[in-house]
Design a protein around this motif. Structure first.
Motif, mmCIF file in Angstrom:
data_model
loop_
_atom_site.group_PDB
_atom_site.id
_atom_site.type_symbol
_atom_site.label_atom_id
_atom_site.label_comp_id
_atom_site.label_asym_id
_atom_site.label_seq_id
_atom_site.Cartn_x
_atom_site.Cartn_y
_atom_site.Cartn_z
ATOM 1 N N UNK A 1 -8.921 -2.595 5.819
ATOM 2 C CA UNK A 1 -9.646 -3.530 4.954
ATOM 3 C C UNK A 1 -8.687 -4.331 4.079
ATOM 4 N N UNK A 2 -7.683 -3.672 3.520
ATOM 5 C CA UNK A 2 -6.727 -4.372 2.669
ATOM 6 C C UNK A 2 -5.882 -5.349 3.480
ATOM 7 N N UNK A 3 -5.447 -4.914 4.652
ATOM 8 C CA UNK A 3 -4.633 -5.805 5.491
ATOM 9 C C UNK A 3 -5.451 -7.004 5.950
ATOM 10 N N UNK A 4 -6.742 -6.781 6.227
ATOM 11 C CA UNK A 4 -7.592 -7.880 6.643
ATOM 12 C C UNK A 4 -7.836 -8.894 5.549
ATOM 13 N N UNK B 1 0.858 -1.183 0.000
ATOM 14 C CA UNK B 1 0.000 0.000 0.000
ATOM 15 C C UNK B 1 0.890 1.226 0.000
ATOM 16 N N UNK B 2 0.767 2.050 -1.046
ATOM 17 C CA UNK B 2 1.692 3.163 -1.250
ATOM 18 C C UNK B 2 1.259 4.430 -0.519
ATOM 19 N N UNK B 3 1.071 4.329 0.770
ATOM 20 C CA UNK B 3 0.794 5.501 1.597
ATOM 21 C C UNK B 3 0.879 5.088 3.051
ATOM 22 N N UNK B 4 1.436 5.950 3.860
ATOM 23 C CA UNK B 4 1.509 5.705 5.299
ATOM 24 C C UNK B 4 0.650 6.692 6.074
ATOM 25 N N UNK C 1 1.546 -8.092 3.926
ATOM 26 C CA UNK C 1 1.057 -6.733 3.699
ATOM 27 C C UNK C 1 2.057 -5.735 4.277
ATOM 28 N N UNK C 2 2.342 -4.694 3.505
ATOM 29 C CA UNK C 2 3.259 -3.652 3.979
ATOM 30 C C UNK C 2 2.840 -2.309 3.411
ATOM 31 N N UNK C 3 3.177 -1.266 4.119
ATOM 32 C CA UNK C 3 2.904 0.099 3.674
ATOM 33 C C UNK C 3 4.221 0.816 3.390
ATOM 34 N N UNK C 4 4.199 1.667 2.387
ATOM 35 C CA UNK C 4 5.373 2.448 2.014
ATOM 36 C C UNK C 4 4.987 3.909 1.877
ATOM 37 N N UNK C 5 5.910 4.824 2.086
ATOM 38 C CA UNK C 5 5.584 6.243 1.895
ATOM 39 C C UNK C 5 5.304 6.539 0.431
ATOM 40 N N UNK C 6 4.316 7.365 0.192
ATOM 41 C CA UNK C 6 4.006 7.766 -1.180
ATOM 42 C C UNK C 6 5.042 8.764 -1.661
ATOM 43 N N UNK C 7 5.122 8.899 -2.960
ATOM 44 C CA UNK C 7 6.059 9.843 -3.551
ATOM 45 C C UNK C 7 5.384 10.522 -4.738
ATOM 46 N N UNK C 8 4.480 11.458 -4.468
ATOM 47 C CA UNK C 8 3.810 12.154 -5.568
ATOM 48 C C UNK C 8 4.798 12.991 -6.361
#
Length: 614
Positions: free
Chosen positions: A301-304, A289-292, A311-318
């Protein structure tokens, strides 16, 4: 010690000794040249190499052609090393130099907003984990996240690292690669807008999507489907069916390759439910998931849903570069698609080439739609029902999708199937009146489709076969596939011909006929090709003393190209002095003339499933 090099423009890289890294790919010493397009509209890739490495930079043989697309549309201007920003000495060598090395920020074009490609440390650590050896099954990574969070950038860098990593190369043969499941119809990275596709990538991807809009060396389409819409919201059920068909083809023939899945940025309401369903159906080994920063309900919901997935989250980079909006980039990709051509370059190397003339100067396909020699099964509308007397007006000048119908099974939603089959033969089994025997020949399939056409297609006043979709008819993805986009340049009612422009090859059409299939033209909710209507005017304006490299005002925050057309008019815009009376769908304003209130395109928003609409 590692050196870094930032380059603007189009160029080739050949490593003579050592190794270099670019866009996540590690290039080793070889005679192979890796070709790069680095326009101002995207973050510029950084070449990193050890102090003992040696590399050769070459001019790109197709650079001038893609730059000359700026003669046809302002969207392709102010992207490269235009001569207007060069010094007199640099202009003399411009014919051979297609790139510029940027040693400092002052080396770029004046007033240009340049950004080099940087990856956060969290991205690098995650990618190092993903490319590590995994036995016995290869990984499948699904990338999710909000819009403009860096999903495509992360996916491209990850793909290049998988292709060139030491661990991956040790486990795959020399003809191995990475399979991409591109599920974003609004901003696709490897196919045309309004489509989703399964792609095999065998060479590092070093250019933006509009620089490779069709299959080219190292990128091959395995199978694609036409949603004919820019969002899954138009038909979530059909979208899911298409995704399941593509993943089935992957598991049947390409499961030994790593899989990277790119998803839309629709993460709330119905869009979130759709992502949860895809995770359950596709069963990826990793979900990113590209947002923290949330939203929290989407993350939960996605992690569930990731019962067996990591499942892991990463910082977004707009992107900080607002030179082109998402709608502009989509139009550029579509325009490049219709101007693309494949040709063999120098020294036997393949390059994607470009037609530099307006589409009106190209010979179209003349597709007969009348009588026994009819070349299409019919016209089908997704998401809305056009009245038969308006079909010709609705498709003329529009972008449609050419879809191959492989058998009568594709028409799974037709009512009164038993009645239809009574005249089509006894080939189908009870309960499945339109299905054909497994051993049915191509000629029988073609005959069955012809009989079916007589039942479900009605002729418009012009004689165009039209398939009624008032009951929500869509083609079954298991028995149909997209061939590509087509642009209806005109309708010759007298001779019964559709004049179509498309890069679809003759061999592709012959393959459809050989397999006993038929071609359906699907109309939907794609962007109108306004860029195509003005190509001639912009092309003619170069003879009126207009410099194609002058400033063009493009509002990067605009919601539609149509709404931007007035903002894009400047000194380089076509004027009313040219012959515009014969150009359809175009209104050219004089210098001080303005449109009246309410004349701009009204865009209806459908906030389906979003919070706060109760």
């Amino acid at each position: 010690m590692r050196e870094r090099l930032v380059i603007l423009g189009s160029y080739g890289v050949r490593v003579e000794s050592g190794e270099v890294a670019i866009y996540g790919a590690t290039l080793k010493a070889s005679k192979v040249v890796s070709w790069v397009h680095a326009p101002q509209s995207h973050a510029l890739p950084v070449i990193r190499c050890a102090s003992d490495a040696a590399l050769e930079l070459r001019p790109h043989p197709g650079a001038q052609e893609i730059e000359d697309l700026g003669l046809l549309s302002p969207l392709f201007r102010k992207l490269w090393c235009e001569s207007a920003s060069l010094s007199p000495n640099e202009k003399e060598s411009k014919s051979s130099d297609t790139f510029r090395i940027l040693y400092t920020s002052d080396d770029g074009p004046k007033r240009a907003v340049l950004q080099d490609l940087k990856t956060p440390p969290e991205w690098n650590r995650e990618m190092a984990t993903l490319v590590a050896p995994k036995d016995p099954v290869h990984s499948s990574i699904m990338i999710t996240g909000p819009k403009s969070s860096g999903k495509s950038t992360f996916g491209k860098i990850l793909t290049n690292r998988l292709l060139t990593s030491i661990h991956a190369q040790a486990k795959r043969s020399s003809d191995g690669g990475v399979v991409i499941l591109d599920l974003d119809p609004g901003q696709p990275e490897y196919c045309g807008p309004g489509q989703i596709a399964l792609i095999l990538v065998t060479k590092p991807v070093l250019s933006p999507s509009f620089c490779r809009p069709v299959d080219c060396p190292g990128i091959r389409t395995i199978r694609s489907h036409a949603l004919a819409s820019l969002s899954p919201a138009s038909d979530p059920e059909l979208y899911t069916e298409m995704a399941l068909d593509l993943i089935t083809h992957y598991r049947n023939a390409f499961r030994s390759y790593p899989l990277v899945i790119n998803t839309p940025g629709w993460i709330q309401g119905t869009g979130l439910d759709l992502l949860v369903s895809l995770i359950s159906d596709l069963r990826p080994t990793d979900v990113i998931y590209m947002s923290q920063t949330g939203p929290a309900d989407a993350v939960e919901a996605l992690e569930g849903a990731c019962n067996a997935s990591r499942f892991s989250t990463l910082p977004s980079q707009p992107s900080q570069n607002s030179l082109r909006s998402a709608a502009h980039l989509r139009s550029m990709q579509t325009m490049a698609y219709f101007h693309a051509k494949s040709a063999t370059g120098h020294n036997g190397e393949d390059h994607l080439r470009w037609y530099q003339t307006p589409l009106t100067a190209m010979a179209p396909w003349q597709v007969h739609f009348k009588g026994a020699n009819c070349s299409i099964f019919g016209v089908l509308c997704y998401d809305f029902q056009t009245q038969p007397d308006l079909v010709a007006d609705a498709i003329n000048g529009a972008v449609l999708v050419a879809v191959e119908v492989e058998s009568t099974k594709a028409f799974r939603d037709i009512e009164n199937d038993q009645l239809l089959l009574s005249s089509a033969g006894d080939e189908a089994a009870p309960g499945f009146p339109m299905e054909l025997d497994v051993g049915e020949s191509d000629s029988v399939q073609s005959s069955s489709l012809s009989l079916l056409k007589q039942k479900i297609a009605t002729l418009t006043a012009e004689g165009i076969p039209f398939i009624d979709s008032s009951h929500g008819l869509t083609l079954d993805p298991r028995h149909s596939r997209s061939l590509g986009l087509v642009l209806v340049r005109g309708i010759d009612v007298k001779n019964g011909d559709l004049h179509l422009l498309c890069p679809i090859t003759t061999s592709q059409v012959e393959d459809v006929r050989t397999r006993g299939g038929q071609i359906v033209l699907v109309s939907g909710k794609l962007d109108p090709p306004t860029w195509a209507y003005t190509e001639d005017l912009y092309f003619q304006s170069r003879d009126q003393g207009v410099d194609g490299n002058e400033d063009v005002d493009i509002d990067g925050q605009a919601e539609s190209i149509e709404a931007d057309s007035e903002d894009m008019r400047g000194d380089d815009a076509p004027t009313s002095s040219g012959n515009t009376e014969s150009v359809p769908w175009i209104e050219v304003l004089t210098t001080n003339q303005k449109r009246g209130a309410g004349s701009k395109v009204w865009r209806v928003r459908r906030d389906l499933g979003r919070a706060g609409n109760n």
